[in-house]
Design a protein around this motif. Structure first.
Motif, PDB file in Angstrom:
ATOM      1  N   LEU A  20      -1.683  11.610  10.253  1.00 46.22           N
ATOM      2  CA  LEU A  20      -2.895  11.210   9.546  1.00 46.22           C
ATOM      3  C   LEU A  20      -2.599  10.810   8.104  1.00 46.22           C
ATOM      4  O   LEU A  20      -3.108   9.801   7.604  1.00 46.22           O
ATOM      5  CB  LEU A  20      -3.929  12.331   9.558  1.00 46.22           C
ATOM      6  CG  LEU A  20      -4.717  12.482  10.837  1.00 46.22           C
ATOM      7  CD1 LEU A  20      -5.537  13.761  10.795  1.00 46.22           C
ATOM      8  CD2 LEU A  20      -5.632  11.301  11.037  1.00 46.22           C
ATOM      9  N   ALA A  21      -1.783  11.597   7.415  1.00 47.46           N
ATOM     10  CA  ALA A  21      -1.434  11.279   6.033  1.00 47.46           C
ATOM     11  C   ALA A  21      -0.698   9.950   5.954  1.00 47.46           C
ATOM     12  O   ALA A  21      -0.961   9.121   5.072  1.00 47.46           O
ATOM     13  CB  ALA A  21      -0.583  12.399   5.443  1.00 47.46           C
ATOM     14  N   GLU A  22       0.210   9.717   6.872  1.00 48.64           N
ATOM     15  CA  GLU A  22       0.950   8.450   6.897  1.00 48.64           C
ATOM     16  C   GLU A  22       0.013   7.279   7.180  1.00 48.64           C
ATOM     17  O   GLU A  22       0.098   6.227   6.539  1.00 48.64           O
ATOM     18  CB  GLU A  22       2.050   8.531   7.973  1.00 48.64           C
ATOM     19  CG  GLU A  22       2.927   7.304   8.071  1.00 48.64           C
ATOM     20  CD  GLU A  22       3.994   7.271   6.993  1.00 48.64           C
ATOM     21  OE1 GLU A  22       4.469   6.162   6.708  1.00 48.64           O
ATOM     22  OE2 GLU A  22       4.340   8.324   6.444  1.00 48.64           O
ATOM     23  N   GLY A  23      -0.914   7.463   8.107  1.00 51.05           N
ATOM     24  CA  GLY A  23      -1.863   6.385   8.419  1.00 51.05           C
ATOM     25  C   GLY A  23      -2.779   6.063   7.251  1.00 51.05           C
ATOM     26  O   GLY A  23      -3.033   4.893   6.952  1.00 51.05           O
ATOM     27  N   ILE A  24      -3.283   7.095   6.584  1.00 56.07           N
ATOM     28  CA  ILE A  24      -4.159   6.865   5.423  1.00 56.07           C
ATOM     29  C   ILE A  24      -3.372   6.188   4.301  1.00 56.07           C
ATOM     30  O   ILE A  24      -3.860   5.246   3.658  1.00 56.07           O
ATOM     31  CB  ILE A  24      -4.795   8.193   4.955  1.00 56.07           C
ATOM     32  CG1 ILE A  24      -5.796   8.668   6.004  1.00 56.07           C
ATOM     33  CG2 ILE A  24      -5.476   8.024   3.603  1.00 56.07           C
ATOM     34  CD1 ILE A  24      -6.307  10.068   5.770  1.00 56.07           C
ATOM     35  N   ALA A  25      -2.135   6.650   4.071  1.00 55.89           N
ATOM     36  CA  ALA A  25      -1.313   6.042   3.021  1.00 55.89           C
ATOM     37  C   ALA A  25      -0.999   4.584   3.343  1.00 55.89           C
ATOM     38  O   ALA A  25      -1.022   3.724   2.455  1.00 55.89           O
ATOM     39  CB  ALA A  25      -0.026   6.837   2.850  1.00 55.89           C
ATOM     40  N   ARG A  26      -0.729   4.282   4.609  1.00 59.05           N
ATOM     41  CA  ARG A  26      -0.472   2.888   4.994  1.00 59.05           C
ATOM     42  C   ARG A  26      -1.719   2.025   4.820  1.00 59.05           C
ATOM     43  O   ARG A  26      -1.639   0.884   4.394  1.00 59.05           O
ATOM     44  CB  ARG A  26      -0.002   2.807   6.445  1.00 59.05           C
ATOM     45  CG  ARG A  26       1.400   3.268   6.645  1.00 59.05           C
ATOM     46  CD  ARG A  26       1.857   3.070   8.089  1.00 59.05           C
ATOM     47  NE  ARG A  26       3.207   3.508   8.242  1.00 59.05           N
ATOM     48  CZ  ARG A  26       4.273   2.799   7.888  1.00 59.05           C
ATOM     49  NH1 ARG A  26       4.111   1.603   7.373  1.00 59.05           N
ATOM     50  NH2 ARG A  26       5.481   3.282   8.048  1.00 59.05           N
ATOM     51  N   TYR A  27      -2.865   2.577   5.149  1.00 57.52           N
ATOM     52  CA  TYR A  27      -4.115   1.823   5.001  1.00 57.52           C
ATOM     53  C   TYR A  27      -4.415   1.542   3.526  1.00 57.52           C
ATOM     54  O   TYR A  27      -4.774   0.433   3.164  1.00 57.52           O
ATOM     55  CB  TYR A  27      -5.272   2.588   5.639  1.00 57.52           C
ATOM     56  CG  TYR A  27      -6.604   1.904   5.474  1.00 57.52           C
ATOM     57  CD1 TYR A  27      -6.941   0.811   6.267  1.00 57.52           C
ATOM     58  CD2 TYR A  27      -7.516   2.329   4.516  1.00 57.52           C
ATOM     59  CE1 TYR A  27      -8.150   0.171   6.109  1.00 57.52           C
ATOM     60  CE2 TYR A  27      -8.729   1.699   4.360  1.00 57.52           C
ATOM     61  CZ  TYR A  27      -9.039   0.620   5.152  1.00 57.52           C
ATOM     62  OH  TYR A  27     -10.239  -0.022   4.987  1.00 57.52           O
ATOM     63  N   VAL A  28      -4.244   2.559   2.695  1.00 57.41           N
ATOM     64  CA  VAL A  28      -4.538   2.403   1.265  1.00 57.41           C
ATOM     65  C   VAL A  28      -3.563   1.436   0.611  1.00 57.41           C
ATOM     66  O   VAL A  28      -3.953   0.592  -0.205  1.00 57.41           O
ATOM     67  CB  VAL A  28      -4.516   3.786   0.563  1.00 57.41           C
ATOM     68  CG1 VAL A  28      -4.559   3.648  -0.941  1.00 57.41           C
ATOM     69  CG2 VAL A  28      -5.678   4.629   1.044  1.00 57.41           C
ATOM     70  N   SER A  29      -2.286   1.532   0.975  1.00 57.85           N
ATOM     71  CA  SER A  29      -1.279   0.665   0.352  1.00 57.85           C
ATOM     72  C   SER A  29      -1.094  -0.655   1.085  1.00 57.85           C
ATOM     73  O   SER A  29      -0.283  -1.475   0.673  1.00 57.85           O
ATOM     74  CB  SER A  29       0.056   1.395   0.271  1.00 57.85           C
ATOM     75  OG  SER A  29       0.538   1.671   1.572  1.00 57.85           O
ATOM     76  N   LYS A  30      -1.827  -0.853   2.172  1.00 53.30           N
ATOM     77  CA  LYS A  30      -1.759  -2.068   2.983  1.00 53.30           C
ATOM     78  C   LYS A  30      -0.329  -2.365   3.464  1.00 53.30           C
ATOM     79  O   LYS A  30       0.109  -3.503   3.498  1.00 53.30           O
ATOM     80  CB  LYS A  30      -2.319  -3.266   2.214  1.00 53.30           C
ATOM     81  CG  LYS A  30      -3.790  -3.127   1.881  1.00 53.30           C
ATOM     82  CD  LYS A  30      -4.304  -4.371   1.234  1.00 53.30           C
ATOM     83  CE  LYS A  30      -5.734  -4.375   0.844  1.00 53.30           C
ATOM     84  NZ  LYS A  30      -6.610  -3.336   0.953  1.00 53.30           N
ATOM     85  N   ALA A  31       0.383  -1.310   3.835  1.00 56.14           N
ATOM     86  CA  ALA A  31       1.739  -1.455   4.353  1.00 56.14           C
ATOM     87  C   ALA A  31       1.673  -1.707   5.850  1.00 56.14           C
ATOM     88  O   ALA A  31       1.001  -0.990   6.582  1.00 56.14           O
ATOM     89  CB  ALA A  31       2.554  -0.201   4.067  1.00 56.14           C
ATOM     90  N   THR A  32       2.380  -2.744   6.316  1.00 58.15           N
ATOM     91  CA  THR A  32       2.360  -3.081   7.740  1.00 58.15           C
ATOM     92  C   THR A  32       3.710  -2.871   8.418  1.00 58.15           C
ATOM     93  O   THR A  32       3.778  -2.848   9.636  1.00 58.15           O
ATOM     94  CB  THR A  32       1.940  -4.556   7.927  1.00 58.15           C
ATOM     95  OG1 THR A  32       2.825  -5.388   7.187  1.00 58.15           O
ATOM     96  CG2 THR A  32       0.509  -4.757   7.456  1.00 58.15           C
ATOM     97  N   ASP A  33       4.771  -2.716   7.645  1.00 54.99           N
ATOM     98  CA  ASP A  33       6.111  -2.543   8.211  1.00 54.99           C
ATOM     99  C   ASP A  33       6.276  -1.104   8.705  1.00 54.99           C
ATOM    100  O   ASP A  33       6.144  -0.152   7.937  1.00 54.99           O
ATOM    101  CB  ASP A  33       7.165  -2.878   7.166  1.00 54.99           C
ATOM    102  CG  ASP A  33       8.554  -2.943   7.771  1.00 54.99           C
ATOM    103  OD1 ASP A  33       8.657  -2.927   9.023  1.00 54.99           O
ATOM    104  OD2 ASP A  33       9.529  -3.024   7.005  1.00 54.99           O
ATOM    105  N   ASP A  34       6.576  -0.929  10.003  1.00 57.74           N
ATOM    106  CA  ASP A  34       6.712   0.407  10.583  1.00 57.74           C
ATOM    107  C   ASP A  34       8.011   1.100  10.170  1.00 57.74           C
ATOM    108  O   ASP A  34       8.145   2.306  10.314  1.00 57.74           O
ATOM    109  CB  ASP A  34       6.664   0.332  12.113  1.00 57.74           C
ATOM    110  CG  ASP A  34       5.280  -0.031  12.618  1.00 57.74           C
ATOM    111  OD1 ASP A  34       4.310   0.169  11.859  1.00 57.74           O
ATOM    112  OD2 ASP A  34       5.169  -0.501  13.759  1.00 57.74           O
TER     113      ASP A  34
END
Length: 158
Positions: A20-34
């Protein structure tokens, strides 16, 4: 969860919290690279802290009417969240006086709301009246073709 027991799998809880923390951080930072890890090393949730927090939350009263603004659970969660977030606000929610349908009852003070309810006989007469009205409208719509035929016959005779 009202008691802390073996049903709470701490490893699964840790893994889901990390996801969940990783998903929220990716959403906030708009990171798409896995391949990029946003929540890594020192940012990963602490196992011991999560276990103590889970034990505290399962032991504490969480009913809405028992939690006050200065309760231990609210202050602990405020301090815990304040470590990781810049702005933490505690808002006390009270139901509106005009809407008694949604009411939290205090453990020491209970209010009773009573309303006048129209009698069932009124509902029965209202339902019969609506049924008669709909029956008349149905008969009128059903008889439109006969009325039109009658009007055409009168017009032909003249």
């Amino acid at each position: 969860l009202n008691t802390f027991d073996a049903a709470v799998n701490q490893d699964t809880l840790f893994q889901h919290t990390h996801i969940l923390a990783e998903g929220i951080a990716r959403y906030v930072s708009k990171a798409t690279d896995d391949k990029i890890c946003i929540i890594c090393n020192d940012m990963v949730p602490n196992h011991a802290l999560m276990r103590r927090t889970t034990e505290f939350l399962t032991d504490a009263e969480r009913a809405a009417q028992l939690i006050k603004k200065d309760s231990s659970i609210v202050s602990t969660l405020e301090l815990l969240l304040g470590k990781y977030v810049q702005e933490v606000f505690v808002l006390e929610f009270k139901a509106g006086k005009r809407d008694p349908a949604f009411q939290f009852y205090d453990s020491t003070e209970v209010k009773l709301f009573a309303y006048n309810v129209k009698p069932a006989v009124f509902d029965l007469f209202l339902a019969i009246g609506v049924a008669i009205y709909l029956g008349i409208v149905y008969c009128m719509v059903k008889s439109i073709p006969q009325c039109l035929t009658y009007l055409y016959q009168i017009k032909k005779l003249k």
